[in-house]
Design a protein around this motif. Sequence first.
Motif, mmCIF file in Angstrom:
data_model
loop_
_atom_site.group_PDB
_atom_site.id
_atom_site.type_symbol
_atom_site.label_atom_id
_atom_site.label_comp_id
_atom_site.label_asym_id
_atom_site.label_seq_id
_atom_site.Cartn_x
_atom_site.Cartn_y
_atom_site.Cartn_z
ATOM 1 N N TRP A 193 0.788 -1.198 -0.026
ATOM 2 C CA TRP A 193 -0.030 0.173 0.047
ATOM 3 C C TRP A 193 0.970 1.310 -0.143
ATOM 4 C CZ3 TRP A 193 -4.913 0.031 -1.389
ATOM 5 C CH2 TRP A 193 -5.648 1.019 -1.103
ATOM 6 N N ASP A 194 1.678 1.230 0.742
ATOM 7 C CA ASP A 194 2.703 2.560 1.000
ATOM 8 C C ASP A 194 3.649 2.734 -0.180
ATOM 9 O OD1 ASP A 194 1.564 2.983 3.559
ATOM 10 O OD2 ASP A 194 3.530 2.804 4.529
ATOM 11 N N SER A 195 3.632 1.759 -1.115
ATOM 12 C CA SER A 195 4.408 2.164 -2.371
ATOM 13 C C SER A 195 3.664 2.285 -3.504
ATOM 14 C CB SER A 195 5.624 0.765 -2.528
ATOM 15 O OG SER A 195 4.715 -0.327 -2.596
ATOM 16 N N ASN A 196 2.429 2.404 -3.512
ATOM 17 C CA ASN A 196 1.234 2.611 -4.446
ATOM 18 C C ASN A 196 1.420 3.943 -4.927
ATOM 19 O OD1 ASN A 196 -1.217 3.355 -5.743
ATOM 20 N ND2 ASN A 196 -1.827 1.031 -5.621
ATOM 21 N N SER A 197 1.752 4.323 -6.130
ATOM 22 C CA SER A 197 2.025 5.728 -6.408
ATOM 23 C C SER A 197 0.441 6.708 -6.405
ATOM 24 C CB SER A 197 2.484 6.079 -7.685
ATOM 25 O OG SER A 197 2.046 5.230 -8.837
ATOM 26 N N ASP A 198 -0.296 5.832 -6.819
ATOM 27 C CA ASP A 198 -1.857 6.485 -6.715
ATOM 28 C C ASP A 198 -2.223 6.768 -5.365
ATOM 29 O OD1 ASP A 198 -2.147 6.416 -9.635
ATOM 30 O OD2 ASP A 198 -3.061 4.577 -9.622
ATOM 31 N N VAL A 199 -1.931 5.631 -4.399
ATOM 32 C CA VAL A 199 -2.338 5.777 -2.984
ATOM 33 C C VAL A 199 -1.546 7.053 -2.310
ATOM 34 C CG1 VAL A 199 -2.513 4.921 -0.727
ATOM 35 C CG2 VAL A 199 -2.976 3.603 -2.973
ATOM 36 N N ILE A 200 -0.406 7.129 -2.713
ATOM 37 C CA ILE A 200 0.616 8.251 -2.160
ATOM 38 C C ILE A 200 0.101 9.526 -2.725
ATOM 39 C CG2 ILE A 200 2.888 9.210 -2.323
ATOM 40 C CD1 ILE A 200 3.765 6.402 -2.554
ATOM 41 N N GLU A 201 -0.236 9.704 -3.902
ATOM 42 C CA GLU A 201 -0.789 11.122 -4.569
ATOM 43 C C GLU A 201 -2.186 11.272 -4.014
ATOM 44 O OE1 GLU A 201 -1.431 13.096 -8.784
ATOM 45 O OE2 GLU A 201 -0.905 10.773 -9.022
ATOM 46 N N TYR A 202 -2.796 10.432 -3.770
ATOM 47 C CA TYR A 202 -4.173 10.721 -3.363
ATOM 48 C C TYR A 202 -4.164 11.242 -1.711
ATOM 49 C CZ TYR A 202 -9.249 9.877 -2.264
ATOM 50 O OH TYR A 202 -10.573 9.908 -1.846
ATOM 51 N N SER A 203 -3.187 10.727 -0.959
ATOM 52 C CA SER A 203 -2.916 11.129 0.260
ATOM 53 C C SER A 203 -2.306 12.618 0.488
ATOM 54 C CB SER A 203 -1.898 10.143 1.074
ATOM 55 O OG SER A 203 -1.463 10.533 2.167
ATOM 56 N N ASN A 204 -1.438 12.663 -0.463
ATOM 57 C CA ASN A 204 -0.766 14.136 -0.628
ATOM 58 C C ASN A 204 -1.833 15.321 -0.743
ATOM 59 O OD1 ASN A 204 1.727 13.060 -0.087
ATOM 60 N ND2 ASN A 204 2.503 12.856 -2.158
ATOM 61 N N MET A 205 -2.587 14.874 -1.848
ATOM 62 C CA MET A 205 -3.595 15.847 -2.095
ATOM 63 C C MET A 205 -4.588 15.942 -1.083
ATOM 64 S SD MET A 205 -3.945 15.759 -6.484
ATOM 65 C CE MET A 205 -3.980 13.773 -6.658
ATOM 66 N N ALA A 206 -5.215 15.010 -0.562
ATOM 67 C CA ALA A 206 -5.968 15.032 0.744
ATOM 68 C C ALA A 206 -5.306 15.854 1.734
ATOM 69 C CB ALA A 206 -6.535 13.573 1.024
ATOM 70 N N PHE A 207 -4.086 15.771 1.987
ATOM 71 C CA PHE A 207 -3.447 16.454 3.086
ATOM 72 C C PHE A 207 -3.516 17.882 2.793
ATOM 73 C CE2 PHE A 207 0.123 18.060 5.420
ATOM 74 C CZ PHE A 207 -0.087 17.912 6.542
ATOM 75 N N ASP A 208 -3.056 18.324 1.418
ATOM 76 C CA ASP A 208 -2.891 19.739 1.091
ATOM 77 C C ASP A 208 -4.301 20.352 0.975
ATOM 78 O OD1 ASP A 208 -0.177 19.396 0.477
ATOM 79 O OD2 ASP A 208 -0.575 18.880 -1.656
ATOM 80 N N LEU A 249 -7.540 12.066 -9.886
ATOM 81 C CA LEU A 249 -6.288 11.303 -10.265
ATOM 82 C C LEU A 249 -6.234 10.748 -11.479
ATOM 83 C CD1 LEU A 249 -5.831 9.236 -6.872
ATOM 84 C CD2 LEU A 249 -4.480 11.355 -7.725
ATOM 85 N N THR A 250 -5.316 10.979 -12.249
ATOM 86 C CA THR A 250 -5.158 10.251 -13.603
ATOM 87 C C THR A 250 -4.386 8.935 -13.755
ATOM 88 O OG1 THR A 250 -5.821 12.416 -14.607
ATOM 89 C CG2 THR A 250 -4.831 10.742 -16.019
ATOM 90 N N SER A 251 -4.829 8.017 -14.163
ATOM 91 C CA SER A 251 -4.062 6.542 -14.219
ATOM 92 C C SER A 251 -4.480 6.108 -15.644
ATOM 93 C CB SER A 251 -4.450 5.804 -13.247
ATOM 94 O OG SER A 251 -5.701 5.070 -13.535
ATOM 95 N N GLU A 252 -4.076 4.948 -16.036
ATOM 96 C CA GLU A 252 -3.954 4.317 -17.151
ATOM 97 C C GLU A 252 -5.632 3.874 -17.440
ATOM 98 O OE1 GLU A 252 -3.283 0.910 -14.226
ATOM 99 O OE2 GLU A 252 -2.044 3.169 -14.994
ATOM 100 N N LYS A 281 -12.546 11.829 -10.595
ATOM 101 C CA LYS A 281 -12.593 12.890 -9.620
ATOM 102 C C LYS A 281 -12.838 12.625 -8.140
ATOM 103 C CE LYS A 281 -14.309 15.609 -13.572
ATOM 104 N NZ LYS A 281 -15.277 16.234 -14.242
ATOM 105 N N VAL A 282 -12.201 13.672 -7.365
ATOM 106 C CA VAL A 282 -12.446 13.438 -5.899
ATOM 107 C C VAL A 282 -13.345 14.428 -5.327
ATOM 108 C CG1 VAL A 282 -11.184 13.013 -3.537
ATOM 109 C CG2 VAL A 282 -10.263 11.898 -5.623
#
Length: 194
Positions: free
Chosen positions: A12-27, A177-180, A185-186
Amino acid sequence: MSDSWDDYADGWDSNSDVIEYSNMAFDSLCKFTSLDGLNVLDFGCGTGLLTEKIAHVASSVVAIDSSPKMIEVLKNKNIHNVNSLSFKISRKSINNNPIFESGFDLIVASSVCAFVPDYEETLSDLKLLLKEGGTFIQWDWKRSNGEDDFGFTNEIITDAYSKVGLSVVRVSEEFSLTSEKGTMKVIMGIAKNA
């Protein structure tokens, strides 16, 4: 997809989408409020990516998740002002656990409310844990144009807040978030226990 969040804990902690979501939520959280001195509940904390960020600023954090393996990953981070519990929230479980007695200034729920069996019941239970004047903030996937029933609309969140007695502060599309698989939208919902 697996039936158990435990199956995702190790990566979980190495999933780039999860990391990005967490960063944007915190911001977005920091744009809305100051965390200084707050007692915070991170509901559905997973492995604690958002918990870690909040803990650097807040006075204390109680982090709960129904997945024992997610909580195990968080506990292994040894964050001094975080109490983490594998916990399923209900009125009974709240009343039987002294960690909840003092209540919380802020409750956050990042990408979790769409996965609970009964959203309104969960909100009602979480409201019991909010101090008077406390704030509830959630981030969840925005429901796409009626094509499926996963996620939320502004109306679903607003109606649920009103039904459980929370005062709506704001419900808005906060980031995407954009992925393949495309762009998702969040939506961010903010309410007060007034």
